[in-house]
Every structure is written in structure tokens, then in C-alpha cells.
Design an enzyme around this catalytic site. Structure first.
Site, PDB file in Angstrom:
ATOM      1  N   LYS A 116       0.807  -1.225   0.000  1.00  0.00           N
ATOM      2  CA  LYS A 116       0.000   0.000   0.000  1.00  0.00           C
ATOM      3  C   LYS A 116       0.842   1.277   0.000  1.00  0.00           C
ATOM      4  CE  LYS A 116      -3.235  -2.849  -0.257  1.00  0.00           C
ATOM      5  NZ  LYS A 116      -3.831  -3.150  -1.558  1.00  0.00           N
ATOM      6  N   LYS A 158      -1.884   2.975   8.988  1.00  0.00           N
ATOM      7  CA  LYS A 158      -2.268   1.815   8.181  1.00  0.00           C
ATOM      8  C   LYS A 158      -1.066   0.924   7.910  1.00  0.00           C
ATOM      9  CE  LYS A 158      -5.993   4.144   5.639  1.00  0.00           C
ATOM     10  NZ  LYS A 158      -6.510   4.510   4.307  1.00  0.00           N
ATOM     11  N   GLY A 165      -9.128  -2.611   4.929  1.00  0.00           N
ATOM     12  CA  GLY A 165      -9.541  -2.327   6.302  1.00  0.00           C
ATOM     13  C   GLY A 165      -8.779  -3.107   7.368  1.00  0.00           C
ATOM     14  N   LYS A 201      -4.005  11.589   7.156  1.00  0.00           N
ATOM     15  CA  LYS A 201      -5.090  12.355   7.766  1.00  0.00           C
ATOM     16  C   LYS A 201      -6.321  11.432   7.809  1.00  0.00           C
ATOM     17  CE  LYS A 201      -7.451  16.132   8.881  1.00  0.00           C
ATOM     18  NZ  LYS A 201      -7.116  16.821  10.134  1.00  0.00           N
ATOM     19  N   LEU A 203     -10.100  10.849   7.586  1.00  0.00           N
ATOM     20  CA  LEU A 203     -11.302  11.527   7.084  1.00  0.00           C
ATOM     21  C   LEU A 203     -12.499  10.981   7.855  1.00  0.00           C
ATOM     22  CD1 LEU A 203     -10.437  11.321   3.262  1.00  0.00           C
ATOM     23  CD2 LEU A 203      -9.992  13.216   4.825  1.00  0.00           C
ATOM     24  N   HIS A 208     -17.144   5.979  -0.019  1.00  0.00           N
ATOM     25  CA  HIS A 208     -16.188   5.123  -0.729  1.00  0.00           C
ATOM     26  C   HIS A 208     -16.618   5.091  -2.195  1.00  0.00           C
ATOM     27  CE1 HIS A 208     -13.843   1.179  -1.247  1.00  0.00           C
ATOM     28  NE2 HIS A 208     -14.415   1.421  -2.394  1.00  0.00           N
ATOM     29  N   GLU A 275      -9.568   2.947  -5.866  1.00  0.00           N
ATOM     30  CA  GLU A 275     -10.466   3.262  -4.755  1.00  0.00           C
ATOM     31  C   GLU A 275     -10.144   4.619  -4.153  1.00  0.00           C
ATOM     32  OE1 GLU A 275     -11.376  -1.130  -2.828  1.00  0.00           O
ATOM     33  OE2 GLU A 275     -10.251   0.321  -1.658  1.00  0.00           O
ATOM     34  N   ARG A 291      -7.988  -6.612  -9.864  1.00  0.00           N
ATOM     35  CA  ARG A 291      -8.817  -7.765 -10.249  1.00  0.00           C
ATOM     36  C   ARG A 291     -10.196  -7.300 -10.709  1.00  0.00           C
ATOM     37  NH1 ARG A 291      -9.385  -6.996  -4.728  1.00  0.00           N
ATOM     38  NH2 ARG A 291     -11.555  -6.597  -4.159  1.00  0.00           N
ATOM     39  N   ARG A 337     -25.938  -7.566  -2.399  1.00  0.00           N
ATOM     40  CA  ARG A 337     -25.233  -8.844  -2.199  1.00  0.00           C
ATOM     41  C   ARG A 337     -26.083  -9.758  -1.328  1.00  0.00           C
ATOM     42  NH1 ARG A 337     -18.725  -8.070  -1.542  1.00  0.00           N
ATOM     43  NH2 ARG A 337     -18.501  -6.346  -3.017  1.00  0.00           N
TER      44      ARG A 337
HETATM   45  C1  MV4 Z   1      -9.431   5.609   5.687  1.00  0.00           C
HETATM   46  C2  MV4 Z   1     -10.547   6.106   6.396  1.00  0.00           C
HETATM   47  C3  MV4 Z   1     -10.501   7.422   6.801  1.00  0.00           C
HETATM   48  N1  MV4 Z   1      -9.411   8.185   6.546  1.00  0.00           N
HETATM   49  N2  MV4 Z   1      -8.374   6.410   5.448  1.00  0.00           N
HETATM   50  C4  MV4 Z   1     -10.978   1.102   5.268  1.00  0.00           C
HETATM   51  C5  MV4 Z   1     -10.726   0.140   4.177  1.00  0.00           C
HETATM   52  C6  MV4 Z   1      -9.480   0.560   3.574  1.00  0.00           C
HETATM   53  N3  MV4 Z   1      -9.526   0.291   2.174  1.00  0.00           N
HETATM   54  C7  MV4 Z   1      -9.361   2.017   3.867  1.00  0.00           C
HETATM   55  N4  MV4 Z   1     -10.310   2.295   4.897  1.00  0.00           N
HETATM   56  C8  MV4 Z   1     -10.444   3.521   5.415  1.00  0.00           C
HETATM   57  N5  MV4 Z   1      -9.393   4.361   5.207  1.00  0.00           N
HETATM   58  C9  MV4 Z   1      -8.376   7.653   5.872  1.00  0.00           C
HETATM   59  N6  MV4 Z   1      -7.310   8.424   5.631  1.00  0.00           N
HETATM   60  C10 MV4 Z   1     -11.640   5.259   6.594  1.00  0.00           C
HETATM   61  C11 MV4 Z   1     -11.589   3.952   6.115  1.00  0.00           C
HETATM   62  C12 MV4 Z   1     -12.759   3.159   6.350  1.00  0.00           C
HETATM   63  C13 MV4 Z   1     -13.567   2.733   5.276  1.00  0.00           C
HETATM   64  C14 MV4 Z   1     -13.245   3.001   3.967  1.00  0.00           C
HETATM   65  C15 MV4 Z   1     -14.035   2.566   2.934  1.00  0.00           C
HETATM   66  C16 MV4 Z   1     -15.195   1.851   3.204  1.00  0.00           C
HETATM   67  C17 MV4 Z   1     -15.528   1.571   4.491  1.00  0.00           C
HETATM   68  C18 MV4 Z   1     -14.732   2.005   5.552  1.00  0.00           C
HETATM   69  C19 MV4 Z   1     -15.083   1.716   6.854  1.00  0.00           C
HETATM   70  C20 MV4 Z   1     -14.311   2.138   7.879  1.00  0.00           C
HETATM   71  C21 MV4 Z   1     -13.140   2.847   7.622  1.00  0.00           C
END
Ligand code: MV4
Length: 447
Positions: A116, A158, A165, A201, A203, A208, A275, A291, A337
Site C-alpha cells: 500500500k 495503516k 480495512g 489524515k 477523514l 467510498h 479506490e 482484479r 449482495r
Molecule cells: C481511511 C478512512 C478514513 N481516513 N483512510 C478502510 C478500508 C481501507 N480500504 C481504507 N479504509 C479507510 N481508510 C483515511 N485516511 C476510513 C476507512 C474506512 C472505510 C473506507 C471505505 C469503506 C468503508 C470504511 C469503513 C471504515 C473505515
């Protein structure tokens, strides 16, 4: 074009790939575990090979058995579907070494996006907007504190080897940051064997939104608009739609063109998803999936383009069948789904489906490998089908979805259908007024 494709997957996606191959006049080989001997994808394929016992690691993840099945049947290509080996760079490399075409990007492109930190660095270099944060990995607490002070709290830590997640920690001040950095690194080392972490940061209330792209591996690429996948529970998507209720056409073209140009510059081959988190009118890259995704049919519904056809064309060297100018976004589509799970607790509910009656009519698609009398094995993912509904606009799509949900009958097991019958009547959902936290909050307060 290929003569014969081996499908290294099961369930609805195996069937989905099989249909595309048949339409292109390509022979199909199904592989299956002993638990899937009676599965629909096995019955419909031209040939089938049993590759091992029920656990995925011994069957659908068993690279040696899958390569052997390919060599025995003389298949020239493998479609990995989603999950299982679909984002395994080593698998892509091994197939290349055996002169078997992997229907997907190169091992190197999979590897870059699987890390990542590397993915984010690459996205930024290619002009994709990213979340403010550390340039690369962070190990030192002092450095972490300087970066956090600079971008402002709250921040999120992360794992570089995480994604989807897994391995994330939020910190709202300096004290929380020291703890979060420590636990994130320890957990990442234990879970992934890689303790590299990075800071962003955090958010608070984003959506999404993900952009579908197709690259031909020769420097050309197109985008097929976005999907809004904000309705999720514990990082499992539940409901996806295209277009996003939050975007206008101008925003769609701008982010889409940025993504298409980036993957063209990367020389990317095949289908991919970029994404983003979307908040206050701005996009922030988080990850790229290399994919075909579960929710690809909503994009197919509004563009009329068969994504699996395009994947097969590109992998075989035939190039894309479309240019960006050919692509129009027509109406609205929603996917629900259908999981073999209790609609309130989400506890898995395997067992025999006594009745499986699917809805039909204009604008209704059901992708499923289930049939009346089929016994859902307990070993795999609980997704048993997808209901995809298309309408000329979101209002018509929602009316049609309500009707289709009324027609859908699944007896013998619990499913998530009752949840969708609730959601389709909810005012926030009707207004498209939701973010990534909406569903979990809704479920927590539901009487
Ligand atoms: C984040 C975020 C808030 N701020 N990054 C969760 C899955 C992973 N792909 C990235 N994720 C998140 N990254 C920043 N800087 C909140 C999430 C997140 C989230 C993102 C997409 C869909 C559902 C989510 C549920 C909880 C947290």
C-alpha cells in the site's frame, strides 16, 4: 484468441466467467474441491478437474494443483475471478513461466499495488490525488508526531501489507498516536510478516467511491465511471451503485480521465479499480484493486460493456473493443449482495436451499450459482448471489429494486434479503444520503 480457459474460482463468479467464455466461443475448464462436486460451475463447464479437499488452501489456493489441471486439460489461460489467487503476484509469475496466460495484470503490477505504501507513491507520481500523510513508511515516533502535527489530528495508521480495512488504527492526539503506532506495527508484523506502516489524515465522514478502469497493456486505457460502495459492514460491501448519487458528470469525467491516464502511463493490462475516499467534493486515493470485482455488474449495467469479455480480449492480445468516446453512462444500477447469513446478526447460514426463485423482468439481473436443492457448503465465503437492477434513473431503479426484492424467494437458509427490503424503503437511502459509517449506525440503532 484463446481456445480454452481454466476458471480458478467457484460460485457465481465462476459461472459469470464461464458465460463470457462461451459467448466468445472459448472452451471452459472448471476446477473444484471435493465439497463443490455438485456445483453449477462444474456442471456447465466443458471439462472439470477435482483439485483437492474442501479447505481453500488445499484446493482453490493450491497453485500446483491448478497448474497441473491446466496442463492436463491443455487450457491456454486462467481466469482467477476475485479473491483466492486473483491478486497473487507469485501465481501470475508462475503462470508466465509455464506459458499459461494469467487473465489479469502482470505480476509486477499486482506486486506494486499489493504494497500500500508503494501503491500510494505510484498513484501520486501518476497524478492521482492522495490522502495527505507520510511520504512512505514511518517507524520513528518523533517523525510520526511531526507528520501528525503537520497534517492535523485525527490521523490514521495503516499497515503497508494490509488493505481492505485490515491493520488500521485511528489516533486523535499525540498520546493516542504513540500507542497506535506501536500496536499497528506489532499487529502488522504478526498478521502480515511486515511491520511497515504509514500515516494519513483521518477523514471522518467520507464516501467510498471507486473508478473502474481497463488497460490494454500497450499504453491505452479507458475508465467506465465510478461505483459508490459506501454501504458496508465491517469492511464487507453490502450494496453498491453506479453512478454515485454524490457525483455530477463533470466530476465523473475529471476523476475518470485522471485514472485512465494514470493506468495508461503505467502500461497496465486488464481490469482494475482505483479506490477513493470522497469528502467535501474532493477525491483521495486509498488503494488499487488489480482484479475483477464482485460489484462489476453495476458498471456493466450502465455502460453495456462486458468487463469479462474485455479482460479476455486484452489478455489474448486482441486489445480493448472500445475507446473512451464509445463509453456512455446510461441510467442507474444497484447491486444487493445476497449472503447466506442472518440479516440482523450476519451469522453464516450454510445448508440446503429448498426453494430458489429469482426475480426477472426488464432491468433485472441475478448472478448466482445456487439452484433449488443445492447445499451451500460451510467452507467458503457466504455470498450466494447478486441482484443487479437497472433503471433509466435512480428513482426508477429503486422502484424496480423494491419489486424484484418482493419476487425473490430463498427458502431453507437465512439470507440478507430482509435487510435489503428494509433499506429500499429508507429515506436516507432513497435520497442517496449516506457515508461509509451509515449502515453500521443504522444497524446499531435498529429496533
Ligand atoms: C481511511 C478512512 C478514513 N481516513 N483512510 C478502510 C478500508 C481501507 N480500504 C481504507 N479504509 C479507510 N481508510 C483515511 N485516511 C476510513 C476507512 C474506512 C472505510 C473506507 C471505505 C469503506 C468503508 C470504511 C469503513 C471504515 C473505515
Amino acid at each position: 484468441m484463446f481456445q480454452k480457459i481454466l476458471i480458478a474460482n467457484r460460485g457465481e463468479i465462476a459461472l459469470r466467467i464461464l458465460r463470457a467464455a462461451k459467448e466468445l466461443g472459448i472452451q471452459t475448464v472448471a476446477v473444484h474441491s471435493t465439497a463443490d462436486a455438485n456445483a453449477m460451475h462444474v456442471r456447465l463447464a466443458d471439462e472439470s478437474v477435482c483439485i483437492g479437499p474442501p479447505p481453500s488452501r488445499d484446493s482453490y489456493l493450491n497453485i500446483h494443483q491448478i497448474v497441473a489441471a491446466c496442463e492436463i486439460t491443455g487450457a491456454d489461460a486462467i481466469h482467477p475471478g476475485y479473491g483466492f489467487l486473483s491478486e497473487n503476484a507469485k501465481f501470475a509469475d508462475i503462470l508466465a513461466a509455464h506459458n499459461i496466460t494469467f487473465i489479469g495484470p502482470s505480476g509486477d503490477h499486482i506486486r506494486v499495488m499489493g504494497d500500500k505504501i508503494e501503491a500510494k507513491r505510484t498513484a501520486k507520481r501518476l497524478g492521482i490525488p492522495v490522502v495527505p500523510g507520510s511520504e512512505g513508511g514511518v517507524t520513528d515516533e518523533g517523525e510520526a508526531k511531526r507528520i501528525a502535527a503537520d497534517i492535523g489530528y485525527p490521523v490514521i495508521i495503516k499497515a503497508s501489507a494490509g488493505g481492505g480495512g485490515r491493520g488500521m488504527k485511528v489516533a486523535r492526539d499525540e498520546t493516542e498516536l504513540s500507542v497506535a503506532l506501536d500496536t499497528a506495527r506489532t499487529e502488522a508484523a504478526a498478521a502480515f510478516g511486515d511491520d511497515a506502516v504509514y500515516i494519513e489524515k483521518y477523514l471522518e465522514k467520507p464516501r467510498h467511491i471507486e473508478v473502474q478502469i481497463l488497460g490494454d497493456g500497450r499504453g491505452n486505457a479507458v475508465h467506465l465511471g465510478e461505483r459508490d460502495c459506501s454501504l458496508q459492514r465491517r469492511h464487507q460491501k453490502v450494496w453498491e451503485e453506479a453512478t454515485s448519487p454524490a457525483l455530477n458528470g463533470e466530476e465523473r469525467s475529471k476523476i475518470g480521465d485522471t485514472c485512465a491516464k494514470a493506468v495508461a502511463d503505467l502500461g497496465y493490462s486488464g481490469a482494475g479499480t482505483i479506490e477513493f475516499l470522497y469528502e467535501n467534493g474532493k477525491f483521495y486515493f486509498i488503494e488499487m484493486n488489480t482484479r475483477l470485482q464482485v460489484e462489476h455488474p453495476v458498471t456493466e449495467a450502465i455502460t453495456g460493456i462486458d468487463l469479462v469479455h474485455e479482460q479476455i480480449r486484452v489478455a489474448s492480445g486482441s486489445g480493448l473493443s472500445v475507446t473512451q468516446d464509445d463509453i456512455r453512462f446510461n441510467g442507474h444500477a444497484i447491486e444487493c449482495r445476497i449472503n447466506a447469513e442472518d440479516a440482523r446478526t450476519f451469522v453464516p447460514s450454510p445448508g440446503t436451499v429448498t426453494t430458489f426463485h429469482t426475480p426477472g423482468g426488464l432491468g433485472v439481473r441475478v448472478d448466482s450459482a445456487v439452484y433449488s436443492g443445492y447445499k451451500i457448503p460451510p467452507y467458503y465465503d457466504s455470498l450466494i448471489g447478486k441482484l443487479i437492477v437497472h433503471g433509466r434513473n435512480r428513482v426508477e431503479c429503486m422502484m424496480r429494486l423494491r419489486r424484484a426484492l418482493d419476487e425473490f424467494v430463498v427458502d431453507g437458509i437465512n439470507t440478507t434479503l430482509p435487510l435489503f427490503r428494509d433499506l429500499v424503503g429508507n429515506p436516507d437511502i432513497a435520497n442517496g444520503d449516506y457515508d461509509i459509517h451509515w449502515l453500521e449506525k443504522y444497524l446499531a440503532q435498529k429496533p
